[in-house]
Design a protein around this motif. Structure first.
Motif, mmCIF file in Angstrom:
data_model
loop_
_atom_site.group_PDB
_atom_site.id
_atom_site.type_symbol
_atom_site.label_atom_id
_atom_site.label_comp_id
_atom_site.label_asym_id
_atom_site.label_seq_id
_atom_site.Cartn_x
_atom_site.Cartn_y
_atom_site.Cartn_z
ATOM 1 N N ALA A 1 0.822 -1.215 0.000
ATOM 2 C CA ALA A 1 0.000 0.000 0.000
ATOM 3 C C ALA A 1 0.853 1.261 0.000
ATOM 4 N N ALA A 2 1.873 1.292 0.832
ATOM 5 C CA ALA A 2 2.705 2.502 0.939
ATOM 6 C C ALA A 2 3.321 2.855 -0.413
ATOM 7 N N MET A 3 3.791 1.846 -1.128
ATOM 8 C CA MET A 3 4.419 2.089 -2.428
ATOM 9 C C MET A 3 3.386 2.573 -3.451
ATOM 10 N N GLU A 4 2.223 1.929 -3.486
ATOM 11 C CA GLU A 4 1.177 2.331 -4.439
ATOM 12 C C GLU A 4 0.685 3.747 -4.150
ATOM 13 N N ILE A 5 0.526 4.045 -2.895
ATOM 14 C CA ILE A 5 0.063 5.377 -2.505
ATOM 15 C C ILE A 5 1.125 6.419 -2.844
ATOM 16 N N GLN A 6 2.378 6.088 -2.600
ATOM 17 C CA GLN A 6 3.473 7.003 -2.932
ATOM 18 C C GLN A 6 3.560 7.222 -4.444
ATOM 19 N N LYS A 7 3.330 6.161 -5.237
ATOM 20 C CA LYS A 7 3.332 6.289 -6.703
ATOM 21 C C LYS A 7 2.275 7.285 -7.166
ATOM 22 N N SER A 8 1.218 7.407 -6.387
ATOM 23 C CA SER A 8 0.144 8.351 -6.717
ATOM 24 C C SER A 8 0.444 9.760 -6.219
ATOM 25 N N GLY A 9 1.635 9.945 -5.670
ATOM 26 C CA GLY A 9 2.039 11.265 -5.205
ATOM 27 C C GLY A 9 1.490 11.637 -3.838
ATOM 28 N N LEU A 10 1.086 10.635 -3.083
ATOM 29 C CA LEU A 10 0.490 10.871 -1.770
ATOM 30 C C LEU A 10 1.370 10.300 -0.665
ATOM 31 N N LEU A 11 1.154 10.799 0.524
ATOM 32 C CA LEU A 11 1.858 10.321 1.704
ATOM 33 C C LEU A 11 0.932 9.409 2.497
ATOM 34 N N LEU A 12 1.438 8.256 2.916
ATOM 35 C CA LEU A 12 0.698 7.356 3.799
ATOM 36 C C LEU A 12 1.319 7.441 5.183
ATOM 37 N N ILE A 13 0.488 7.744 6.164
ATOM 38 C CA ILE A 13 0.915 7.741 7.565
ATOM 39 C C ILE A 13 0.068 6.695 8.277
ATOM 40 N N SER A 14 0.726 5.701 8.853
ATOM 41 C CA SER A 14 0.026 4.644 9.582
ATOM 42 C C SER A 14 0.422 4.692 11.045
ATOM 43 N N LEU A 15 -0.555 4.484 11.902
ATOM 44 C CA LEU A 15 -0.257 4.447 13.331
ATOM 45 C C LEU A 15 0.495 3.177 13.702
ATOM 46 N N PHE A 16 0.156 2.075 13.025
ATOM 47 C CA PHE A 16 0.763 0.783 13.323
ATOM 48 C C PHE A 16 1.002 0.018 12.039
ATOM 49 N N ASN A 17 1.915 -0.955 12.107
ATOM 50 C CA ASN A 17 2.046 -1.895 11.003
ATOM 51 C C ASN A 17 1.652 -3.284 11.511
#
Length: 194
Positions: A165-181
């Protein structure tokens, strides 16, 4: 004023324990992405509890952009998240409205994709998600929000399953912030059961 008089670290630890106890399951599952997994995370038992939602909203709020005037997410997982965060913001005298993005357009009336007090076009909206796996649900919400004329820069998630998810979201030019993994959740579940 937030009714929980404790540090953010303590809130994070309490939320992690709640998630490990009430949202995490080990077994054989098919995820919404279609993938098979030995780990299942359903945050609703926590996000639909008053205590869990207060903890979560308290932890999410500092990550919402200052210029964001709304939070939004794809129904059903994000419904309590957006409402809780809007309320937490109001308690701090910050205007932050809640929007719900439908999975399909409303079949009657205005046929709306987005429900809630719509902000002016061009406004910044932060997207909320309970669990991200591939990022597909989050990006669907972002797509509808963008088509409606709003700007999204980041996605906040409770749990990142660490499956792309982080990579796909980053490819879309967005930042992913997750509280936990997922690793944190699995470890806490093991700690609790031992």
């Amino acid at each position: 004023m937030n009714p929980i008089a404790q540090s953010k670290d303590s809130s994070r630890e309490k939320l992690l324990s709640l998630l490990a106890s009430n949202a995490y399951r080990h077994g054989t599952f098919t995820l919404s992405s279609g993938k098979k997994s030995n780990h299942y995370v359903n945050c609703k038992p926590v996000t639909l509890s008053g205590f869990g939602l207060v903890l979560l909203s308290d932890l999410f709020l500092p990550h919402v952009e200052e210029d964001s005037i709304a939070v939004a997410g794809l129904t059903l997982g994000a419904d309590p998240l957006v409402s809780g965060l809007a309320m937490a913001a109001a308690q701090q005298e910050r205007t932050l409205n809640a929007l719900i993005v439908r999975k399909e357009p409303k079949g009657h009336g205005t046929e709306a994709w987005i429900e809630g007090p719509l902000p002016p076009k061009g406004s910044v909206i932060t997207v909320l998600e309970d669990v991200v796996t591939t990022g597909g649900s989050s990006l669907k919400a972002v797509s509808q929000i963008s088509k409606a004329g709003y700007k999204v820069n980041r996605i906040l998630a409770i749990v990142d399953r660490q499956e792309g998810a982080a990579m796909e979201i980053q490819k879309s030019g967005l930042l992913l912030i997750s509280l936990f993994n997922l690793d944190e959740l699995v470890q806490r579940a093991k700690d609790i059961s031992s």
